[in-house]
Scaffold this active site. Sequence first.
Site, PDB file in Angstrom:
ATOM      1  N   ASP A  12      57.889  54.817  40.743  1.00 47.57           N
ATOM      2  CA  ASP A  12      57.549  53.778  41.464  1.00 47.57           C
ATOM      3  C   ASP A  12      58.733  53.422  42.623  1.00 47.57           C
ATOM      4  O   ASP A  12      59.079  52.343  42.813  1.00 47.57           O
ATOM      5  CB  ASP A  12      57.348  52.377  40.745  1.00 47.57           C
ATOM      6  N   ASP A  50      52.789  52.572  42.090  1.00 49.88           N
ATOM      7  CA  ASP A  50      52.096  51.069  41.868  1.00 49.88           C
ATOM      8  C   ASP A  50      51.149  51.015  43.020  1.00 49.88           C
ATOM      9  O   ASP A  50      51.293  50.977  44.241  1.00 49.88           O
ATOM     10  CB  ASP A  50      53.043  50.085  41.838  1.00 49.88           C
ATOM     11  N   HIS A  52      47.948  48.260  43.911  1.00 51.65           N
ATOM     12  CA  HIS A  52      47.256  47.238  43.657  1.00 51.65           C
ATOM     13  C   HIS A  52      46.315  46.841  44.826  1.00 51.65           C
ATOM     14  O   HIS A  52      46.578  47.066  45.885  1.00 51.65           O
ATOM     15  CB  HIS A  52      48.185  45.968  43.509  1.00 51.65           C
ATOM     16  N   HIS A  56      45.241  40.981  43.451  1.00 52.01           N
ATOM     17  CA  HIS A  56      45.448  41.327  42.139  1.00 52.01           C
ATOM     18  C   HIS A  56      45.905  40.363  41.171  1.00 52.01           C
ATOM     19  O   HIS A  56      46.439  39.226  41.507  1.00 52.01           O
ATOM     20  CB  HIS A  56      46.469  42.599  41.895  1.00 52.01           C
ATOM     21  N   HIS A  85      52.535  42.626  46.157  1.00 50.86           N
ATOM     22  CA  HIS A  85      53.278  43.788  46.340  1.00 50.86           C
ATOM     23  C   HIS A  85      52.478  45.043  46.116  1.00 50.86           C
ATOM     24  O   HIS A  85      51.659  45.178  45.372  1.00 50.86           O
ATOM     25  CB  HIS A  85      54.721  43.826  45.337  1.00 50.86           C
ATOM     26  N   LYS A 110      48.721  53.883  39.549  1.00 47.48           N
ATOM     27  CA  LYS A 110      48.445  52.893  38.672  1.00 47.48           C
ATOM     28  C   LYS A 110      48.291  51.444  38.922  1.00 47.48           C
ATOM     29  O   LYS A 110      48.686  51.332  39.997  1.00 47.48           O
ATOM     30  CB  LYS A 110      49.449  52.994  37.520  1.00 47.48           C
ATOM     31  N   CYS A 155      58.678  49.191  34.656  1.00 44.10           N
ATOM     32  CA  CYS A 155      57.785  50.276  34.427  1.00 44.10           C
ATOM     33  C   CYS A 155      58.632  51.489  33.941  1.00 44.10           C
ATOM     34  O   CYS A 155      57.965  52.066  33.249  1.00 44.10           O
ATOM     35  CB  CYS A 155      57.578  50.580  35.897  1.00 44.10           C
TER      36      CYS A 155
END
Length: 201
Positions: A12, A50, A52, A56, A85, A110, A155
């Site tokens: 990330d 990441d 999203h 989310h 974010h 993810k 993470c």
Amino acid sequence: MRPASEALIVIDVQNDFCPGGALPVPEGDVIVPGINALMREFPAVILTQDWHPARHSSFASEHPGAAPMQTVELPYGTQILWPDHCVQGTKGAAFHPDLETDRADLILRKGFRRDIDSYSAFFENDRQTPTGLEGYLRTRGLTRLTMVGLATDVCVNFSAQDAARLGFEVELHTELARGIDHEGSLAKALAEMREMGVEVR
């Protein structure tokens, strides 16, 4: 070059987790040159991202009256709420512009399911739904993993612990990782990783 069984997993390293982003990790950008250099030592490089959807369920803005860093109970358990974010397709979700992404064999996205967050590179936050990374590593014969990236206590921590739990040899390169360190979370995460057998260096 390291042995063919080794992989570097870069967690990330995205604009929203770097200074100026929506959820900045202190010095998150400082580690980029070192990560680029380390990539050249490994026969396999995996980047996680990441990713999203808007609105989310982990965003504080989706929970009236809630603020970032508060927790809520969701169907899969306790969830920390975050500022909006790494929304799909936005500049914040993009990798840091200096990160040498062309070196990656795989980019794993993810957190793309709206109703569940995903810290780990291996499982969603229900701790059951796999991302597919384990299968990818095993079919390539990659058994020793070095972890770097953001954030050490979220993470990176979840990814390293899951990798160790799944039977991989895991090393955390702390010089090339940075943490949020909310209320002592960094020291706690490092202790948990060591307890799981992660080599913290």
